[in-house]
Design a protein around this motif. Sequence first.
Motif, short mmCIF file in Angstrom:
data_model
loop_
_atom_site.label_atom_id
_atom_site.label_comp_id
_atom_site.label_asym_id
_atom_site.label_seq_id
_atom_site.Cartn_x
_atom_site.Cartn_y
_atom_site.Cartn_z
N LYS A 1 3.79 1.51 -1.29
CA LYS A 1 4.49 1.59 -2.73
C LYS A 1 3.38 2.00 -3.35
O LYS A 1 3.69 3.03 -4.55
N ALA A 2 2.11 1.60 -3.42
CA ALA A 2 0.87 2.02 -4.41
C ALA A 2 0.66 3.59 -4.20
O ALA A 2 0.73 4.15 -5.17
N ARG A 3 0.84 4.15 -2.99
CA ARG A 3 0.66 5.35 -2.84
C ARG A 3 1.89 6.20 -3.40
O ARG A 3 1.48 7.47 -3.92
N VAL B 1 -5.03 -0.62 -5.54
CA VAL B 1 -3.80 -0.79 -6.56
C VAL B 1 -2.88 -1.85 -5.75
O VAL B 1 -2.41 -2.68 -6.65
N ALA B 2 -2.57 -1.61 -4.39
CA ALA B 2 -1.74 -2.61 -3.92
C ALA B 2 -2.14 -3.87 -4.01
O ALA B 2 -1.47 -4.98 -4.26
N PRO C 1 -1.75 -2.97 -11.87
CA PRO C 1 -2.11 -1.55 -11.66
C PRO C 1 -2.22 -1.28 -13.11
O PRO C 1 -3.13 -0.18 -13.36
N ALA D 1 -2.00 -5.34 -7.49
CA ALA D 1 -0.44 -5.80 -7.80
C ALA D 1 -0.10 -6.93 -7.19
O ALA D 1 0.60 -7.88 -7.97
N ALA E 1 -5.48 3.73 -3.28
CA ALA E 1 -4.08 3.25 -3.21
C ALA E 1 -4.33 1.67 -2.75
O ALA E 1 -3.22 0.99 -2.98
N ARG F 1 3.71 5.51 -6.21
CA ARG F 1 3.54 5.04 -7.56
C ARG F 1 2.33 6.25 -8.05
O ARG F 1 2.53 6.80 -9.34
N MET G 1 4.17 -3.01 -9.12
CA MET G 1 3.39 -1.92 -8.80
C MET G 1 3.57 -1.07 -10.15
O MET G 1 2.93 0.08 -10.08
N THR H 1 0.86 -1.34 0.05
CA THR H 1 -0.07 -0.18 0.01
C THR H 1 0.75 1.20 0.14
O THR H 1 0.69 2.29 -0.63
#
Length: 600
Positions: free
Chosen positions: A423-425, A449-450, A483, A453, A446, A427, A475, A421
């Motif tokens: 890392k998603a935030r 997306v996490a 994503p 992924a 986010a 990206r 990601m 999460t």
Amino acid sequence: MTDLRTELGEAVAAAFAAEGVDTALARVTASDRPDLADFQSNGALAAAKALKANPRELAAKVAAHLEGDARLSSIEIAGPGFINLKLSDAALAKRAAEVAADADHSGAAPVSGPRKVVIDYAGPNVAKPMHVGHLRSSIIGESLKRLHRFRGDTVWGDAHFGDWGFQMGLLIVATGDEGKAEAFMAEGDGPFPAESPVTLEDLERLYPQAAARAKEDPAFRDRARKATAELQGGRAGYRALWKHMHDVSMAALQREFSALGVTFDLWNGESDADPLIPGMVEELREKGLLVEDDGAQVVHVARPGETRKKKLADGSVIEAPSPPPLLVVSSEGSAMYGTTDLATIKQRRRDQDFDLVLYVVDERQAEHFEQVFRGAYLAGYAAEGQLNHLGFGTMNGPDGKPFKTRAGGVLKLHDLITQATDKARERLKEAKLGDDLPEAEFEDIAHKVAVAALKFADLSNSRTTSYVFDLDRFMSFEGKTGPYLLYQAVRIKSLLRKAADQGAAPGPIAISEPAERDLALTLDAFSQATVEAYDKRMPHVIAEHAYRLAQSFSKFYAACPVLIAPDEATKGSRLALSKAALDQLEIALTLLGIDTPERM
């Protein structure tokens, strides 16, 4: 609603039959050269060999029977006897319209004979935190549950918690030794404290300590075994302490499953099958299946003559039964791992009267399940073939070994989800996606997306293979990633919202451009993908289709202007194709357990 490949397969089969050729050879597949044809049939080569005929001449005779089929714009013989089939634009438009009209794809490919199916997945142990080793079972099992329901089966997803074995005896003794549960250690029926003497943190600390001590301290190990037997035998204090451990753990387990979007219909553990064990043991004894073996009681599951070489401690090698006997009652009198699994099959027979049980469990458990399944068949709890172990590979680190933390420990699942999460935030902000959204909506995106992924990275690989975990690559919003698929879905949603704002709406579908043909053919392939994924129990087939669909739409979007189409009819057609692509992409993602946001 039959897909075009199946329809053409039936037509080619009829043509083969007319030439006296085995229709089993009339297989139609997607073309290896999509620039030349949409589909191909190579069966004339094998048929000609069997008939001692010229394959090109036979292929030409088969093709002659297909002449005049309105679905085909061309039929060509290539090479030594390949039959190339190209669809007409009208046939593709008609099929795309059928797919678009069936928005929920309920007509995609329902199974002909629905079954009652139990899917056993996740399998965490109570009193131990979930870790990355539970990820694949949870993700694959959830996807298979959704796929079986989509095809029309009645399905129960069962978490099947490990809550009744030796680890509970270890924790009871360790908790008692620490003085945390003195009231529960006493003999008698209580009453016992209503407040839990242990927290989740206590259990997470105590279990590895106790497990390590049991390997080195035989006296401690024996006390834990005795505690396990007394727990299973009904000792009141141990049962009360076990209940606290169970409830404390369950809250954490439900949190992790919820974060992953994994749900269950049955939250059963090994303990739920325990009441059936005494009767089952007696039943096995009456049937002559249970025999004494060095103080324990086992069921011999190897068939006559089935042996394997076994090396003894002194270095000598002997022939031993293969698979080994199923241990039902230990020499201490306690139920074993296999005992509760066997009793669980009996329980599921009683409660679900299943046609099929699928166990989504690490491949390294293959021998255990072979023992249990054979025991169940001998006891009459299931028919041959009703029990299936769906093993899977491991999620590995860059060194090719099962994934660990940098310190070499096992990564907790909660920590993995948090890392993903974060890392998603990061990206999303790098790509300037969601900058103008409210914080709560951005955080929801986010998280989606996490999870996308993590799940797509796992499910895009064949279930039986291992893969290397690379969070940075997984990601990315480009390439074969979760994503990327979410971005394409959100892109179509944005397109359709803009069209609605302009007063434009989907209309009748017409096919003329190559990118439109490609998108229509991809939409047609979905039902075959669901059949293959279902029959092979391989969710990666759905993942592959979702990625192909996203790529196909991206090419279509670049080559075929939608909102600035040359005329209203073309705009309506392309909006209909876009809407059909979105519907199918979201259904494919749902089958993978992935939710799509409305915007980014």
